[in-house]
Design a protein around this motif. Structure first.
Motif, PDB file in Angstrom:
ATOM      1  N   VAL A  81       0.824  -1.209   0.000  1.00  0.00           N
ATOM      2  CA  VAL A  81       0.000   0.000   0.000  1.00  0.00           C
ATOM      3  C   VAL A  81       0.857   1.257   0.000  1.00  0.00           C
ATOM      4  N   GLN A  82       1.867   1.294   0.824  1.00  0.00           N
ATOM      5  CA  GLN A  82       2.694   2.498   0.918  1.00  0.00           C
ATOM      6  C   GLN A  82       3.402   2.788  -0.408  1.00  0.00           C
ATOM      7  N   ARG A  83       3.945   1.776  -1.017  1.00  0.00           N
ATOM      8  CA  ARG A  83       4.637   1.949  -2.300  1.00  0.00           C
ATOM      9  C   ARG A  83       3.651   2.372  -3.390  1.00  0.00           C
ATOM     10  N   TYR A  84       2.492   1.753  -3.395  1.00  0.00           N
ATOM     11  CA  TYR A  84       1.472   2.110  -4.388  1.00  0.00           C
ATOM     12  C   TYR A  84       1.029   3.554  -4.213  1.00  0.00           C
ATOM     13  N   ASP A  85       0.729   3.943  -2.970  1.00  0.00           N
ATOM     14  CA  ASP A  85       0.279   5.312  -2.714  1.00  0.00           C
ATOM     15  C   ASP A  85       1.324   6.327  -3.156  1.00  0.00           C
ATOM     16  N   THR A  86       2.585   6.042  -2.916  1.00  0.00           N
ATOM     17  CA  THR A  86       3.666   6.935  -3.339  1.00  0.00           C
ATOM     18  C   THR A  86       3.686   7.053  -4.855  1.00  0.00           C
ATOM     19  N   ALA A  87       3.559   5.929  -5.552  1.00  0.00           N
ATOM     20  CA  ALA A  87       3.574   5.943  -7.019  1.00  0.00           C
ATOM     21  C   ALA A  87       2.383   6.705  -7.578  1.00  0.00           C
ATOM     22  N   VAL A  88       1.212   6.527  -6.997  1.00  0.00           N
ATOM     23  CA  VAL A  88       0.013   7.221  -7.473  1.00  0.00           C
ATOM     24  C   VAL A  88       0.147   8.720  -7.231  1.00  0.00           C
ATOM     25  N   ARG A  89       0.678   9.119  -6.088  1.00  0.00           N
ATOM     26  CA  ARG A  89       0.883  10.549  -5.827  1.00  0.00           C
ATOM     27  C   ARG A  89       1.846  11.147  -6.854  1.00  0.00           C
ATOM     28  N   GLU A  90       2.906  10.417  -7.176  1.00  0.00           N
ATOM     29  CA  GLU A  90       3.852  10.892  -8.188  1.00  0.00           C
ATOM     30  C   GLU A  90       3.164  11.028  -9.545  1.00  0.00           C
ATOM     31  N   PHE A  91       2.336  10.056  -9.898  1.00  0.00           N
ATOM     32  CA  PHE A  91       1.594  10.087 -11.156  1.00  0.00           C
ATOM     33  C   PHE A  91       0.664  11.303 -11.193  1.00  0.00           C
ATOM     34  N   GLU A  92      -0.100  11.506 -10.128  1.00  0.00           N
ATOM     35  CA  GLU A  92      -1.038  12.625 -10.067  1.00  0.00           C
ATOM     36  C   GLU A  92      -0.308  13.955 -10.104  1.00  0.00           C
ATOM     37  N   THR A  93       0.836  14.041  -9.447  1.00  0.00           N
ATOM     38  CA  THR A  93       1.636  15.260  -9.465  1.00  0.00           C
ATOM     39  C   THR A  93       2.130  15.553 -10.875  1.00  0.00           C
ATOM     40  N   ALA A  94       2.566  14.522 -11.587  1.00  0.00           N
ATOM     41  CA  ALA A  94       3.042  14.698 -12.958  1.00  0.00           C
ATOM     42  C   ALA A  94       1.915  15.201 -13.858  1.00  0.00           C
ATOM     43  N   VAL A  95       0.733  14.621 -13.740  1.00  0.00           N
ATOM     44  CA  VAL A  95      -0.411  15.055 -14.559  1.00  0.00           C
ATOM     45  C   VAL A  95      -0.766  16.506 -14.236  1.00  0.00           C
ATOM     46  N   ARG A  96      -0.757  16.861 -12.949  1.00  0.00           N
ATOM     47  CA  ARG A  96      -1.081  18.232 -12.538  1.00  0.00           C
ATOM     48  C   ARG A  96      -0.051  19.221 -13.097  1.00  0.00           C
ATOM     49  N   LYS A  97       1.234  18.870 -13.024  1.00  0.00           N
ATOM     50  CA  LYS A  97       2.283  19.758 -13.524  1.00  0.00           C
ATOM     51  C   LYS A  97       2.187  19.942 -15.033  1.00  0.00           C
ATOM     52  N   ILE A  98       1.876  18.880 -15.740  1.00  0.00           N
ATOM     53  CA  ILE A  98       1.708  18.972 -17.198  1.00  0.00           C
ATOM     54  C   ILE A  98       0.542  19.903 -17.516  1.00  0.00           C
ATOM     55  N   THR A  99      -0.564  19.728 -16.815  1.00  0.00           N
ATOM     56  CA  THR A  99      -1.741  20.568 -17.043  1.00  0.00           C
ATOM     57  C   THR A  99      -1.422  22.031 -16.751  1.00  0.00           C
ATOM     58  N   GLU A 100      -0.741  22.291 -15.634  1.00  0.00           N
ATOM     59  CA  GLU A 100      -0.394  23.667 -15.277  1.00  0.00           C
ATOM     60  C   GLU A 100       0.533  24.283 -16.316  1.00  0.00           C
ATOM     61  N   ALA A 101       1.480  23.507 -16.809  1.00  0.00           N
ATOM     62  CA  ALA A 101       2.468  24.030 -17.753  1.00  0.00           C
ATOM     63  C   ALA A 101       1.889  24.274 -19.136  1.00  0.00           C
ATOM     64  N   VAL A 102       0.882  23.500 -19.518  1.00  0.00           N
ATOM     65  CA  VAL A 102       0.399  23.566 -20.890  1.00  0.00           C
ATOM     66  C   VAL A 102      -0.919  24.316 -21.031  1.00  0.00           C
ATOM     67  N   VAL A 103      -1.828  24.162 -20.083  1.00  0.00           N
ATOM     68  CA  VAL A 103      -3.180  24.649 -20.284  1.00  0.00           C
ATOM     69  C   VAL A 103      -3.556  25.840 -19.407  1.00  0.00           C
ATOM     70  N   LEU A 104      -3.288  25.766 -18.125  1.00  0.00           N
ATOM     71  CA  LEU A 104      -3.790  26.802 -17.218  1.00  0.00           C
ATOM     72  C   LEU A 104      -3.136  28.147 -17.459  1.00  0.00           C
ATOM     73  N   PRO A 105      -3.902  29.243 -17.347  1.00  0.00           N
ATOM     74  CA  PRO A 105      -3.316  30.569 -17.528  1.00  0.00           C
ATOM     75  C   PRO A 105      -2.235  30.822 -16.476  1.00  0.00           C
ATOM     76  N   ARG A 106      -1.252  31.617 -16.827  1.00  0.00           N
ATOM     77  CA  ARG A 106      -0.195  31.932 -15.868  1.00  0.00           C
ATOM     78  C   ARG A 106      -0.459  33.316 -15.286  1.00  0.00           C
ATOM     79  N   PRO A 107      -0.047  33.524 -14.041  1.00  0.00           N
ATOM     80  CA  PRO A 107      -0.265  34.832 -13.421  1.00  0.00           C
ATOM     81  C   PRO A 107       0.531  35.923 -14.152  1.00  0.00           C
ATOM     82  N   MET A 108       0.014  37.116 -14.107  1.00  0.00           N
ATOM     83  CA  MET A 108       0.732  38.261 -14.694  1.00  0.00           C
ATOM     84  C   MET A 108       1.964  38.542 -13.859  1.00  0.00           C
ATOM     85  N   GLU A 109       2.991  39.007 -14.532  1.00  0.00           N
ATOM     86  CA  GLU A 109       4.222  39.345 -13.802  1.00  0.00           C
ATOM     87  C   GLU A 109       4.245  40.799 -13.413  1.00  0.00           C
TER      88      GLU A 109
END
Length: 109
Positions: A81-109
């Motif tokens: 369970v612990q190893r699986y949960d770690t892998a799933v969190r890494e997977f979800e983090t990767a998907v979130r980072k891809i979405t943020e980098a490609v699709v979501l608007p970025r804040p104004m500087e």
């Protein structure tokens, strides 16, 4: 009823209008939606390439398959369970980072 009932007229010169229209086309948003993003302090990104959506669907299928495997393994009591949960969190983090980098608007500087 539409809550957006205030109309604002803005005059642009040709160069400004061309620049705005070019950015709107690249983002694939409506002009109004593009301007609302800017007003709210974020800059819309260019629309992702068509492959992005098919790749993300594939990633979601992989995540779904992982979840089904985990449920079956848990039922059979053969899951680390612990190893699986770690892998799933890494997977979800990767998907979130891809979405943020490609699709979501970025804040104004």
């Amino acid at each position: 009823m539409n809550s957006r009932n205030i109309e604002i007229k803005v005059r642009l010169n040709r160069k400004e209008a061309e620049s705005l229209n070019k950015r709107v086309r690249k983002s694939r948003l409506s002009r109004e939606a593009y301007l609302r993003h800017l007003i709210n302090g974020s800059v819309p990104r260019d629309a992702p390439p068509p492959d992005y959506y098919s790749m993300m669907r594939e990633l979601y299928h992989v995540g779904n398959n992982l979840n089904q495997i985990a449920q079956k393994a848990h039922t059979l009591n053969v899951l680390d369970v612990q190893r699986y949960d770690t892998a799933v969190r890494e997977f979800e983090t990767a998907v979130r980072k891809i979405t943020e980098a490609v699709v979501l608007p970025r804040p104004m500087e």
